[in-house]
Design a protein around this motif. Structure first.
Motif, PDB file in Angstrom:
ATOM      1  N   ILE A  36     -20.956 -44.722  16.822  1.00  0.00           N
ATOM      2  CA  ILE A  36     -22.032 -43.875  16.315  1.00  0.00           C
ATOM      3  C   ILE A  36     -23.372 -44.555  16.597  1.00  0.00           C
ATOM      4  O   ILE A  36     -23.442 -45.786  16.780  1.00  0.00           O
ATOM      5  CB  ILE A  36     -21.905 -43.630  14.804  1.00  0.00           C
ATOM      6  CG1 ILE A  36     -21.869 -44.957  14.041  1.00  0.00           C
ATOM      7  CG2 ILE A  36     -20.700 -42.759  14.482  1.00  0.00           C
ATOM      8  CD1 ILE A  36     -21.873 -44.818  12.539  1.00  0.00           C
ATOM      9  N   GLY A  37     -24.409 -43.754  16.636  1.00  0.00           N
ATOM     10  CA  GLY A  37     -25.756 -44.282  16.784  1.00  0.00           C
ATOM     11  C   GLY A  37     -25.934 -45.014  18.095  1.00  0.00           C
ATOM     12  O   GLY A  37     -25.659 -44.489  19.188  1.00  0.00           O
ATOM     13  N   GLU A  38     -26.392 -46.260  18.005  1.00  0.00           N
ATOM     14  CA  GLU A  38     -26.671 -47.058  19.192  1.00  0.00           C
ATOM     15  C   GLU A  38     -25.446 -47.774  19.725  1.00  0.00           C
ATOM     16  O   GLU A  38     -25.511 -48.437  20.757  1.00  0.00           O
ATOM     17  CB  GLU A  38     -27.754 -48.089  18.865  1.00  0.00           C
ATOM     18  CG  GLU A  38     -29.089 -47.473  18.460  1.00  0.00           C
ATOM     19  CD  GLU A  38     -30.117 -48.520  18.119  1.00  0.00           C
ATOM     20  OE1 GLU A  38     -29.748 -49.723  18.142  1.00  0.00           O
ATOM     21  OE2 GLU A  38     -31.268 -48.158  17.814  1.00  0.00           O
ATOM     22  N   ASN A  39     -24.337 -47.672  19.017  1.00  0.00           N
ATOM     23  CA  ASN A  39     -23.106 -48.327  19.460  1.00  0.00           C
ATOM     24  C   ASN A  39     -22.411 -47.435  20.488  1.00  0.00           C
ATOM     25  O   ASN A  39     -21.524 -46.645  20.163  1.00  0.00           O
ATOM     26  CB  ASN A  39     -22.192 -48.600  18.261  1.00  0.00           C
ATOM     27  CG  ASN A  39     -21.015 -49.482  18.634  1.00  0.00           C
ATOM     28  OD1 ASN A  39     -20.983 -50.076  19.710  1.00  0.00           O
ATOM     29  ND2 ASN A  39     -20.060 -49.573  17.728  1.00  0.00           N
ATOM     30  N   ILE A  40     -22.845 -47.535  21.732  1.00  0.00           N
ATOM     31  CA  ILE A  40     -22.344 -46.655  22.794  1.00  0.00           C
ATOM     32  C   ILE A  40     -21.378 -47.379  23.728  1.00  0.00           C
ATOM     33  O   ILE A  40     -21.014 -46.849  24.766  1.00  0.00           O
ATOM     34  CB  ILE A  40     -23.520 -46.065  23.603  1.00  0.00           C
ATOM     35  CG1 ILE A  40     -24.351 -47.202  24.207  1.00  0.00           C
ATOM     36  CG2 ILE A  40     -24.361 -45.160  22.699  1.00  0.00           C
ATOM     37  CD1 ILE A  40     -25.475 -46.692  25.122  1.00  0.00           C
ATOM     38  N   ILE A  41     -20.976 -48.596  23.368  1.00  0.00           N
ATOM     39  CA  ILE A  41     -20.043 -49.341  24.216  1.00  0.00           C
ATOM     40  C   ILE A  41     -18.636 -48.855  23.891  1.00  0.00           C
ATOM     41  O   ILE A  41     -17.951 -49.365  22.998  1.00  0.00           O
ATOM     42  CB  ILE A  41     -20.173 -50.860  23.986  1.00  0.00           C
ATOM     43  CG1 ILE A  41     -21.619 -51.307  24.199  1.00  0.00           C
ATOM     44  CG2 ILE A  41     -19.248 -51.628  24.919  1.00  0.00           C
ATOM     45  CD1 ILE A  41     -21.863 -52.775  23.906  1.00  0.00           C
ATOM     46  N   VAL A  42     -18.222 -47.813  24.600  1.00  0.00           N
ATOM     47  CA  VAL A  42     -16.962 -47.151  24.275  1.00  0.00           C
ATOM     48  C   VAL A  42     -15.786 -47.746  25.008  1.00  0.00           C
ATOM     49  O   VAL A  42     -14.634 -47.394  24.729  1.00  0.00           O
ATOM     50  CB  VAL A  42     -17.069 -45.642  24.592  1.00  0.00           C
ATOM     51  CG1 VAL A  42     -18.104 -44.990  23.708  1.00  0.00           C
ATOM     52  CG2 VAL A  42     -17.407 -45.433  26.070  1.00  0.00           C
ATOM     53  N   PHE A  43     -15.997 -48.596  25.973  1.00  0.00           N
ATOM     54  CA  PHE A  43     -14.880 -49.158  26.718  1.00  0.00           C
ATOM     55  C   PHE A  43     -14.269 -50.352  25.999  1.00  0.00           C
ATOM     56  O   PHE A  43     -13.309 -50.933  26.494  1.00  0.00           O
ATOM     57  CB  PHE A  43     -15.320 -49.563  28.133  1.00  0.00           C
ATOM     58  CG  PHE A  43     -16.400 -50.601  28.164  1.00  0.00           C
ATOM     59  CD1 PHE A  43     -16.086 -51.962  28.142  1.00  0.00           C
ATOM     60  CD2 PHE A  43     -17.731 -50.233  28.229  1.00  0.00           C
ATOM     61  CE1 PHE A  43     -17.088 -52.914  28.161  1.00  0.00           C
ATOM     62  CE2 PHE A  43     -18.723 -51.187  28.254  1.00  0.00           C
ATOM     63  CZ  PHE A  43     -18.413 -52.529  28.211  1.00  0.00           C
ATOM     64  N   PHE A 148     -18.962 -46.809   5.366  1.00  0.00           N
ATOM     65  CA  PHE A 148     -19.480 -45.965   6.455  1.00  0.00           C
ATOM     66  C   PHE A 148     -20.791 -45.281   6.044  1.00  0.00           C
ATOM     67  O   PHE A 148     -21.701 -45.120   6.877  1.00  0.00           O
ATOM     68  CB  PHE A 148     -18.428 -44.929   6.837  1.00  0.00           C
ATOM     69  CG  PHE A 148     -18.789 -44.114   8.035  1.00  0.00           C
ATOM     70  CD1 PHE A 148     -18.512 -44.578   9.308  1.00  0.00           C
ATOM     71  CD2 PHE A 148     -19.413 -42.876   7.905  1.00  0.00           C
ATOM     72  CE1 PHE A 148     -18.842 -43.825  10.428  1.00  0.00           C
ATOM     73  CE2 PHE A 148     -19.740 -42.122   9.013  1.00  0.00           C
ATOM     74  CZ  PHE A 148     -19.453 -42.601  10.280  1.00  0.00           C
ATOM     75  N   TYR A 149     -20.880 -44.878   4.785  1.00  0.00           N
ATOM     76  CA  TYR A 149     -22.093 -44.211   4.311  1.00  0.00           C
ATOM     77  C   TYR A 149     -23.048 -45.169   3.598  1.00  0.00           C
ATOM     78  O   TYR A 149     -23.986 -44.717   2.943  1.00  0.00           O
ATOM     79  CB  TYR A 149     -21.720 -43.079   3.358  1.00  0.00           C
ATOM     80  CG  TYR A 149     -21.005 -41.945   4.050  1.00  0.00           C
ATOM     81  CD1 TYR A 149     -21.702 -41.025   4.833  1.00  0.00           C
ATOM     82  CD2 TYR A 149     -19.625 -41.784   3.931  1.00  0.00           C
ATOM     83  CE1 TYR A 149     -21.048 -39.981   5.480  1.00  0.00           C
ATOM     84  CE2 TYR A 149     -18.963 -40.748   4.562  1.00  0.00           C
ATOM     85  CZ  TYR A 149     -19.682 -39.853   5.337  1.00  0.00           C
ATOM     86  OH  TYR A 149     -19.034 -38.821   5.969  1.00  0.00           O
ATOM     87  N   ASN A 150     -22.809 -46.455   3.716  1.00  0.00           N
ATOM     88  CA  ASN A 150     -23.710 -47.429   3.116  1.00  0.00           C
ATOM     89  C   ASN A 150     -24.939 -47.610   4.014  1.00  0.00           C
ATOM     90  O   ASN A 150     -24.818 -48.052   5.176  1.00  0.00           O
ATOM     91  CB  ASN A 150     -22.988 -48.767   2.942  1.00  0.00           C
ATOM     92  CG  ASN A 150     -23.785 -49.760   2.123  1.00  0.00           C
ATOM     93  OD1 ASN A 150     -24.893 -49.468   1.654  1.00  0.00           O
ATOM     94  ND2 ASN A 150     -23.224 -50.956   1.959  1.00  0.00           N
ATOM     95  N   ASP A 155     -24.896 -50.023  12.341  1.00  0.00           N
ATOM     96  CA  ASP A 155     -23.849 -49.193  12.959  1.00  0.00           C
ATOM     97  C   ASP A 155     -22.693 -50.024  13.508  1.00  0.00           C
ATOM     98  O   ASP A 155     -21.549 -49.571  13.541  1.00  0.00           O
ATOM     99  CB  ASP A 155     -24.467 -48.348  14.076  1.00  0.00           C
ATOM    100  CG  ASP A 155     -25.477 -47.340  13.539  1.00  0.00           C
ATOM    101  OD1 ASP A 155     -25.384 -47.010  12.326  1.00  0.00           O
ATOM    102  OD2 ASP A 155     -26.345 -46.891  14.315  1.00  0.00           O
ATOM    103  N   ALA A 156     -22.967 -51.239  13.935  1.00  0.00           N
ATOM    104  CA  ALA A 156     -21.904 -52.074  14.502  1.00  0.00           C
ATOM    105  C   ALA A 156     -20.932 -52.557  13.441  1.00  0.00           C
ATOM    106  O   ALA A 156     -19.800 -52.946  13.767  1.00  0.00           O
ATOM    107  CB  ALA A 156     -22.520 -53.249  15.246  1.00  0.00           C
ATOM    108  N   GLN A 157     -21.319 -52.558  12.173  1.00  0.00           N
ATOM    109  CA  GLN A 157     -20.444 -53.026  11.087  1.00  0.00           C
ATOM    110  C   GLN A 157     -19.629 -51.909  10.444  1.00  0.00           C
ATOM    111  O   GLN A 157     -18.827 -52.201   9.568  1.00  0.00           O
ATOM    112  CB  GLN A 157     -21.297 -53.710  10.015  1.00  0.00           C
ATOM    113  CG  GLN A 157     -21.979 -54.982  10.479  1.00  0.00           C
ATOM    114  CD  GLN A 157     -22.858 -55.590   9.411  1.00  0.00           C
ATOM    115  OE1 GLN A 157     -23.206 -54.931   8.430  1.00  0.00           O
ATOM    116  NE2 GLN A 157     -23.232 -56.854   9.583  1.00  0.00           N
ATOM    117  N   ARG A 158     -19.858 -50.703  10.848  1.00  0.00           N
ATOM    118  CA  ARG A 158     -19.141 -49.576  10.244  1.00  0.00           C
ATOM    119  C   ARG A 158     -17.820 -49.341  10.971  1.00  0.00           C
ATOM    120  O   ARG A 158     -17.709 -49.519  12.182  1.00  0.00           O
ATOM    121  CB  ARG A 158     -20.012 -48.319  10.273  1.00  0.00           C
ATOM    122  CG  ARG A 158     -21.265 -48.448   9.421  1.00  0.00           C
ATOM    123  CD  ARG A 158     -22.174 -47.262   9.560  1.00  0.00           C
ATOM    124  NE  ARG A 158     -23.372 -47.451   8.729  1.00  0.00           N
ATOM    125  CZ  ARG A 158     -24.411 -46.627   8.731  1.00  0.00           C
ATOM    126  NH1 ARG A 158     -24.423 -45.559   9.524  1.00  0.00           N
ATOM    127  NH2 ARG A 158     -25.453 -46.879   7.945  1.00  0.00           N
TER     128      ARG A 158
END
Length: 256
Positions: A36-43, A148-150, A155-158
């Motif tokens: 989610i958000g800026e965490n776009i490293i999906v591989f 997740f909603y904290n 975003d990297a810690q969720r």
């Protein structure tokens, strides 16, 4: 016959629940990286389980590392380890004990009361295994949704719910269904009574209405006076109450 079929179905459901609980315990997919958000490293995907954490790159290669210390885990994962192990142990023992008390087995013999007691114990152990399985799974899911909603976390810690949590919930449902079948079918048999009577379906019978017996009158019998009977004795009696035509010996001696 119906109880025997329910026992077999309950055994199969409990076996499926045991397999699911064991799979959920060993799988590392309890927590999964949330893209989610800026965490776009999906591989690259990160998995966190009860015993290890794993990294998977491009759905090709997975590297896992066992946790170095138990105290380094979060409280929900520490409790989940013990509860999931207890769930697997209770479910396995419940299956073994239920095999002794099923009607299709002859381990106990023809003692129906003992068989019902054994199945009640097995059902209670399986229901306890269900509780030990659903508590850590639900607790971990609650922690994941809360974090997740904290807004204080980046975003990297969720994390998101992993596949092992869904398998744990389904396994708990199967364990609950199997334990309830063992409990309900034997409680129903206990209400019917310990003695069983077998009736033939081909026998003809008729129901007669209750009939009232006629009243009988009392008959007074006339009372008769008791008659005295002579008493028999071995000694010669000297008293005679009757008159004889012939003179007795004593009277003859007196005459002389």
């Amino acid at each position: 016959m119906a109880n025997s079929a329910l026992e077999i179905v309950g055994l199969l459901l409990t076996l499926i629940g045991l397999i699911g609980a064991a799979a959920s315990t060993g799988m590392p997919m309890w927590r999964v990286t949330a893209f989610i958000g800026e965490n776009i490293i999906v591989f690259e995907t990160r998995y966190e389980g009860l015993w290890m954490n794993c990294f998977r790159q491009a759905n090709i290669r997975m590297q896992c590392k066992v946790y170095d210390s138990l105290l380094a885990l979060s409280p929900d994962l520490q409790a989940a380890r013990g509860l999931m192990c207890c769930a697997v142990a209770l479910a396995g023992l419940g299956i073994l004990i239920s095999l002794l008390g099923m009607q299709c087995t002859s381990c106990i013999g023809n003692n129906d009361r003992a068989k019902r007691l054994v199945l009640l114990i097995a059902g209670s152990m399986i229901i306890l295994a269900c509780l030990c399985c659903v508590i850590p799974v639900s607790w971990t899911g609650h922690v994941i949704i809360r974090d997740f909603y904290n807004p204080l976390l980046i975003d990297a810690q969720r994390r998101e719910l992993g596949e092992a949590l869904y398998i744990g919930w389904v396994a708990s449902a199967f364990l609950l269904a199997g334990g309830c079948m063992f409990m309900c079918c034997n409680l129903q048999s206990e209400d019917k009574g310990s003695e069983r009577y077998v009736y033939s379906r081909t026998s003809d019978y008729m129901a007669y209405p209750p009939q009232q017996l006629p009243r009988q009158q009392l008959v007074m019998l006339p009372q008769t006076q008791p008659q005295f009977q002579p008493v028999l004795s071995r000694q010669p009696s000297t008293n005679y109450s009757y008159q004889s035509r012939h003179p007795s010996v004593r009277s003859g001696v007196a005459y002389l």
